[in-house]
Every structure is written in C-alpha cells, then in structure tokens.
Design a protein around this motif. Structure first.
Motif, PDB file in Angstrom:
ATOM      1  N   ILE A   1       1.162  -1.086   0.294  1.00 33.58           N
ATOM      2  CA  ILE A   1      -0.332  -0.203  -0.042  1.00 33.58           C
ATOM      3  C   ILE A   1       0.934   1.290  -0.122  1.00 33.58           C
ATOM      4  N   PRO A   2       0.370   2.735  -0.610  1.00 38.38           N
ATOM      5  CA  PRO A   2       1.273   3.725  -0.464  1.00 38.38           C
ATOM      6  C   PRO A   2       1.944   4.130   0.456  1.00 38.38           C
TER       7      PRO A   2
ATOM      8  N   GLY B   1       0.084   5.660  -7.139  1.00 38.46           N
ATOM      9  CA  GLY B   1      -0.535   4.806  -7.045  1.00 38.46           C
ATOM     10  C   GLY B   1      -1.569   5.371  -5.399  1.00 38.46           C
ATOM     11  N   LEU B   2      -1.484   6.635  -4.935  1.00 37.22           N
ATOM     12  CA  LEU B   2      -2.045   7.010  -4.499  1.00 37.22           C
ATOM     13  C   LEU B   2      -3.526   7.207  -4.367  1.00 37.22           C
TER      14      LEU B   2
ATOM     15  N   GLU C   1      -4.944   5.838  -7.123  1.00 40.43           N
ATOM     16  CA  GLU C   1      -6.075   4.592  -7.079  1.00 40.43           C
ATOM     17  C   GLU C   1      -6.275   3.929  -5.658  1.00 40.43           C
ATOM     18  N   ALA C   2      -5.236   4.351  -4.972  1.00 40.69           N
ATOM     19  CA  ALA C   2      -5.372   3.019  -3.563  1.00 40.69           C
ATOM     20  C   ALA C   2      -6.795   3.138  -3.500  1.00 40.69           C
ATOM     21  N   CYS C   3      -7.142   4.727  -3.224  1.00 45.79           N
ATOM     22  CA  CYS C   3      -8.235   4.991  -2.245  1.00 45.79           C
ATOM     23  C   CYS C   3      -9.320   4.384  -3.202  1.00 45.79           C
TER      24      CYS C   3
ATOM     25  N   ARG D   1      -9.562   2.395  -4.896  1.00 47.13           N
ATOM     26  CA  ARG D   1      -9.762   0.677  -5.100  1.00 47.13           C
ATOM     27  C   ARG D   1      -9.827  -0.163  -3.644  1.00 47.13           C
ATOM     28  N   HIS D   2      -8.926   0.346  -2.898  1.00 44.54           N
ATOM     29  CA  HIS D   2      -9.512  -0.594  -1.334  1.00 44.54           C
ATOM     30  C   HIS D   2      -9.435   0.472   0.074  1.00 44.54           C
TER      31      HIS D   2
ATOM     32  N   PHE E   1      -3.672   3.556   3.230  1.00 47.19           N
ATOM     33  CA  PHE E   1      -2.348   3.605   2.757  1.00 47.19           C
ATOM     34  C   PHE E   1      -1.841   4.113   4.437  1.00 47.19           C
TER      35      PHE E   1
ATOM     36  N   ASP F   1      -8.013  -8.073  -1.081  1.00 46.25           N
ATOM     37  CA  ASP F   1      -7.760  -7.695  -2.151  1.00 46.25           C
ATOM     38  C   ASP F   1      -8.870  -8.324  -2.878  1.00 46.25           C
TER      39      ASP F   1
ATOM     40  N   CYS G   1     -12.670  -0.186   2.217  1.00 46.53           N
ATOM     41  CA  CYS G   1     -12.703  -1.768   1.910  1.00 46.53           C
ATOM     42  C   CYS G   1     -12.320  -2.827   3.430  1.00 46.53           C
TER      43      CYS G   1
END
Length: 379
Positions: free
Chosen positions: A44-45, A63-64, A66-68, A70-71, A74, A258, A294
């Motif tokens: 994770i970022p 990628g931050l 995208e992480a927020c 997607r899941h 961070f 995930d 998530c």
C-alpha cells in the motif's frame, strides 16, 4: 446457548475456545502462522505527510489515488506524532488490560452506546464473537491549521477516563487526551491528502466538514488464543466511520480483502513509524463513492497478545453527509449512489439495527429508502 463471559486472563489459557467464538469455516483465517499470519502482504502507498504539507500535491506517491479508489488503505509517515507519546499510549493500554475484569467493567459499555469497555460483544451478540477487549471513548474535536496541534477540544477524554475509572487513572486520562488531540490534528491533515487525490482545487475543502467532530478513540486488546485458526479478533467489516487512523504493534494482524487479487486476504505489515489510514463508509459516501471503504479484519495470535490504537474521525453528529459541490459538478456520471444522511442516523443504525459487516452502508441505504424504521430487528 448459554451466555459466556470473556475474561481474557482465563480465556487465553483455554485449550478449547467456547463455541460462541468459533467462526464459520469459510470465514476463518488460514491455519498457517498460528493466527492466519501466513497470508501474503499487501503493498500500500506510503505518504510523507510533512513533505506533502510543505511541498504540495507533487509530493504524493504514485498510485495513491488508485489505492483510495480500489481499497481505501494507505500509510502516513512524517506525521509529527512523538514516538514517546505512542509508546506511553501502549504502556497505558497494557496497564489497563492487565487489571481484573471487574475493575475494567467499571467503564462497561451500555446497550445502544458506542463508547465504554466491552469484553468481546458477549452482551450484544450470541455467535461469531470477536476474540478481543476494547475500551472506546469520544474525542470531541476542533479545527486546526494544517500541521498544527488543535486549538481546543476541551478535557472530555481525561474527564471521562477519570470519571468512570477513578483518580488512579488520571495519568492514563492525560495521556489519551494528548493522544486524541494529536490524532485529530493528524486526521484533519490527512483530509488534505484525500482532497488532492480527488482533484479538489481547495485542499482544505474536506477539513471544514469535520470541524468540531464527534470522533472516537478505541484501545484494542487481542489476547493470545490456543485455537487462533478457529476465531477472529475482528470479523470482516467495513468501518462505518469516516477515516480510521490505526497504529498496530509489532505482532500485526490487520488484513485487507484485495478486490483485484481474487478476493484474497492480504496482511498489512506493521510499521512503528507509520499510521495506517483506512477510508470508511461515511467518507466513501462523502466522496459520492469515488473512494472505497474496504473490507478488512483482524486475526489473533497463538503466542502473543496484540494491541492496536485506533482513532475514528467523524463529523458532528448532525452534520449532513453530502459530497462537496465541486465533486457533484465534476461527476458528470450516474445519479448519486447515497442519499443525504447525518452521522447520528448512521451511527444509531449500527448500534441499534445492524451488526457492522461488509454491507453496512448498503443496508443503511435500504433502511433509509424503507422509511428509517422498518428494520427493527438487529441483524
């Protein structure tokens, strides 16, 4: 099934755990690693908050955003929280949970309330009980300038702890008062990071939404378990709150589902210098669903107690949760996924009508559509 008393000092020595703590086979952790610790780790970022606040959007890691989306997980470093304060918060946590059950129960959580001491959830549910103890308390907050300590917020934390546990807990109250002040400051700073990931021109757009909020602090204690592969410290759920700031000890145990990895559980490795940030249901609704809340859980260990310090950022109880106009205007997509609601309504839904799980927000939306009163039986 007879009621069970979760006395951690007794339970950690039991060779066979009570049936109420045994989870269905499909929800149990893997047997490897003694407590499900054999799963792969999730990358994770990591945000350097100090660099971001001083340098702007360009300091956000790739990628931050995208992480927020997607899941919703961070980590932040450069947060400015004194390591000595974190260490003392853990020491006070250990001292509290080492006390006899009867003493801890002086702060017992009452039915329908979201704060106090809970010896598992034995008084609320009869199955799939979590293998843990918790102490939760409210942290009234106030707005603060970026990177600065809160300007005010009262003495609510210290007064509560001393009020329910006694003068002998004065030091503990002072420690958690300072810790909650720091968490409020940090959480408000994190809202600027999230505003940037949403493309909001004003980084402070979301900060004001939480001014004077009704946040909560929770001390989690997961005793060792002789059969860790049969139970969970916290079952699969999405946090109904807005933002979660988690500091976990070196034992670990946090796992995230995930969504892009075949639905497998992934472990989040503990970092002593970092806080895990987890986006919750209320914040997901605030972003119109652009950020994800998530599914996650906590596993327990067969050989060591696990502790975590968890802060939940929330708005004022009667603040209406609705995406900022800038997000609504920029949407250009399908109709809003969530109706307007207040944090009070959602909180009471989770306390009186529904056991938080992977579908809490969807269930709440259905409850609202049904007239906010047809689902009176708690799930």
């Amino acid at each position: 099934m007879a009621a069970v008393v979760f006395d951690a000092e007794v339970m950690c020595r039991e060779e066979r755990i009570p049936a109420q703590f045994v989870w269905p086979a499909e929800e149990r952790p893997a047997a490897a690693g003694g407590g499900g610790g054999g799963v792969e780790e999730m990358e994770i970022p990591v945000v350097d908050l100090a660099a971001f606040l001083n340098g702007g959007v360009g300091e956000l890691p790739a990628g931050l955003a995208e992480a927020c989306e997607r899941h919703g997980f961070f980590q932040v470093v450069g947060h400015g929280v004194d390591p000595a304060l974190i260490a003392e918060a853990y020491r006070c946590c250990d001292a509290f949970y080492a006390r006899p059950l009867a003493e801890k129960q002086r702060a017992a959580r009452r039915p329908g309330e979201s704060y106090g001491y809970a010896s598992s959830f034995t008084g609320r549910f009869n199955s799939k009980l979590p293998w843990k103890e918790t102490l939760s308390f409210h942290c009234p907050g106030a707005a603060a300038a970026p990177g600065k300590k809160m300007s005010s917020g009262g003495r609510a934390v210290a007064d509560y702890i001393v009020g329910v546990l006694g003068e002998d807990y004065r030091h503990m109250g002072e420690v958690y008062q300072e810790y909650c002040d720091e968490m409020t400051r940090l959480a408000l700073d994190v809202t600027e990071v999230l505003a940037a990931t949403l493309g909001l021109a004003d980084r402070g757009e979301l900060r004001g939404f939480f001014a004077g909020g009704d946040s909560t602090m929770r001390l989690n204690y997961y005793p060792p378990c002789r059969q860790p592969h049969l139970t969970l410290g916290t079952g699969p759920h999405r946090d109904p709150t807005s933002l979660t700031l988690l500091h976990q000890d070196g034992v670990g145990g946090l796992q995230v589902r995930d969504a892009d990895g075949g639905g497998e559980w992934r472990a989040v490795r503990p970092r002593a210098d970092a806080f895990v940030v987890n986006i919750g249901d209320t914040f997901a609704a605030l972003t119109g669903g652009r950020h994800a809340s998530c599914l996650h859980r906590a596993v327990v260990s067969g050989g060591a107690a696990r502790r975590s310090l968890t802060f939940f950022l929330n708005p004022q109880l009667d603040r209406v949760v609705r995406p900022p106009e800038a997000l609504l205007l920029a949407g250009g997509g399908p109709p809003r996924a969530y109706p307007d609601f207040t944090w009070r309504e959602f909180l009471e839904f989770t306390q009186r009508h529904y056991r938080s799980d992977e579908s809490t927000l969807d269930a709440f939306v259905s409850w609202v559509a049904g007239g906010r009163g047809e689902q009176e039986e708690e799930k």
